[in-house]
Design a protein around this motif. Structure first.
Motif, short mmCIF file in Angstrom:
data_model
loop_
_atom_site.label_atom_id
_atom_site.label_comp_id
_atom_site.label_asym_id
_atom_site.label_seq_id
_atom_site.Cartn_x
_atom_site.Cartn_y
_atom_site.Cartn_z
N ASN A 25 1.06 -1.33 -0.01
CA ASN A 25 0.14 0.65 -0.28
C ASN A 25 0.95 0.80 0.11
O ASN A 25 -0.03 2.30 -0.62
CB ASN A 25 -1.02 0.29 1.15
N TYR A 26 2.02 0.99 0.20
CA TYR A 26 2.98 2.28 0.43
C TYR A 26 3.04 2.73 -0.91
O TYR A 26 3.70 3.36 -1.21
CB TYR A 26 4.42 2.41 1.29
N ILE A 27 3.37 1.91 -1.47
CA ILE A 27 3.29 2.42 -2.93
C ILE A 27 2.54 2.84 -3.75
O ILE A 27 2.87 4.03 -4.55
CB ILE A 27 4.10 0.70 -3.80
N VAL A 28 1.30 2.85 -3.23
CA VAL A 28 -0.08 3.27 -3.90
C VAL A 28 -0.48 4.11 -3.13
O VAL A 28 -0.52 5.23 -4.19
CB VAL A 28 -0.85 2.83 -3.47
N TRP A 29 0.19 5.28 -1.99
CA TRP A 29 0.35 6.24 -1.71
C TRP A 29 1.33 6.66 -1.60
O TRP A 29 1.05 8.80 -2.25
CB TRP A 29 0.82 6.17 -0.33
N VAL A 60 11.00 1.72 -8.03
CA VAL A 60 10.94 1.80 -6.48
C VAL A 60 11.69 1.44 -5.68
O VAL A 60 12.48 0.87 -5.55
CB VAL A 60 10.09 1.24 -7.08
N GLN A 61 12.05 2.17 -4.88
CA GLN A 61 13.17 2.00 -4.12
C GLN A 61 12.17 2.65 -2.29
O GLN A 61 11.68 3.63 -2.02
CB GLN A 61 13.96 2.87 -3.90
N VAL A 62 12.03 1.57 -1.91
CA VAL A 62 11.22 1.35 -0.15
C VAL A 62 11.86 0.89 1.25
O VAL A 62 12.50 0.84 1.09
CB VAL A 62 9.98 0.70 -0.37
N SER A 63 11.95 1.96 1.73
CA SER A 63 12.70 1.56 3.33
C SER A 63 11.86 2.05 4.48
O SER A 63 10.88 2.56 4.41
CB SER A 63 13.53 2.21 3.62
N GLY A 105 11.53 6.68 0.84
CA GLY A 105 11.47 5.82 -0.69
C GLY A 105 11.24 7.20 -1.91
O GLY A 105 11.84 8.71 -2.28
N PHE A 106 12.20 6.21 -3.03
CA PHE A 106 12.00 6.91 -4.31
C PHE A 106 11.28 6.49 -5.67
O PHE A 106 11.37 5.42 -5.66
CB PHE A 106 13.39 6.88 -4.74
N THR A 107 10.68 6.63 -6.43
CA THR A 107 10.65 6.15 -7.84
C THR A 107 11.03 7.02 -8.92
O THR A 107 11.16 8.40 -9.06
CB THR A 107 8.81 6.09 -7.97
N SER A 108 11.32 7.15 -10.09
CA SER A 108 11.77 7.35 -11.09
C SER A 108 10.97 6.49 -11.71
O SER A 108 10.29 5.55 -12.34
CB SER A 108 13.38 6.37 -11.29
N HIS A 109 10.56 7.57 -13.51
CA HIS A 109 10.39 7.77 -13.88
C HIS A 109 10.93 8.74 -15.53
O HIS A 109 10.90 9.69 -14.87
CB HIS A 109 8.83 9.27 -13.59
N VAL A 110 10.36 8.50 -16.82
CA VAL A 110 10.18 8.67 -17.61
C VAL A 110 9.11 9.43 -18.25
O VAL A 110 8.61 8.20 -18.49
CB VAL A 110 11.19 8.36 -19.14
#
Length: 145
Positions: A25-29, A60-63, A105-110
């Motif tokens: 759920n954290y990725i959805v958030w 995606v990187q989540v801690s 966390g971090f997400t990268s996009h293009v």
């Protein structure tokens, strides 16, 4: 640097058998936070998609630091950690209502064209977004500081 905030209430359906928010759920958030940041900058993902451009997640990187539980409020802080005109990396900090960090966390996009997934430069197709991202991104510290 601009930091957007989005507050959400943890719903029962988002928890697991241990009574804590399931890690997925954290990725959805993060998506909610990212959408809020873009809205705060005066833009809309939906409008971008209507023009035939998508912004898929590359990484995606989540801690996980401290669990959130049903009934608590989560505060999602989102910012542009880096942007080079092509790839954007969003940073996230999800806090509980006491200000304690639950997740980073971090997400990268293009951005890509919908019809063939070929990457595009934001500066060329959406110069207003490019300028806003340049102004909003995290200022890099000089080496040695």
């Amino acid at each position: 640097m601009i930091i957007s905030e989005k507050k959400i209430e943890v719903r029962y359906a988002e928890t697991d058998q241990m009574g804590v928010v399931h890690h997925s759920n954290y990725i959805v958030w993060m998506e909610l936070g990212r959408t809020q940041l873009i809205k705060d900058l005066g833009f809309s993902y939906a409008e971008m998609e209507k023009s035939g451009i998508l912004a898929p997640v590359l990484d995606v990187q989540v801690s996980y630091k401290k669990p959130l539980t049903y009934g608590e409020n989560a505060i999602i802080k989102t910012w542009i950690d880096s942007y080079d005109g092509f790839k954007v990396i969003y940073g996230y900090s999800i806090l509980n209502e006491n200000g304690e960090q639950s997740v980073t966390g971090f997400t990268s996009h293009v951005c890509v064209r919908k019809e063939d997934f070929r990457p595009i430069r934001l500066k060329k197709m959406f110069p207003d977004w490019h300028e806003a991202y340049e102004k909003a991104k995290k200022k890099q510290q000089p080496e040695g500081d």
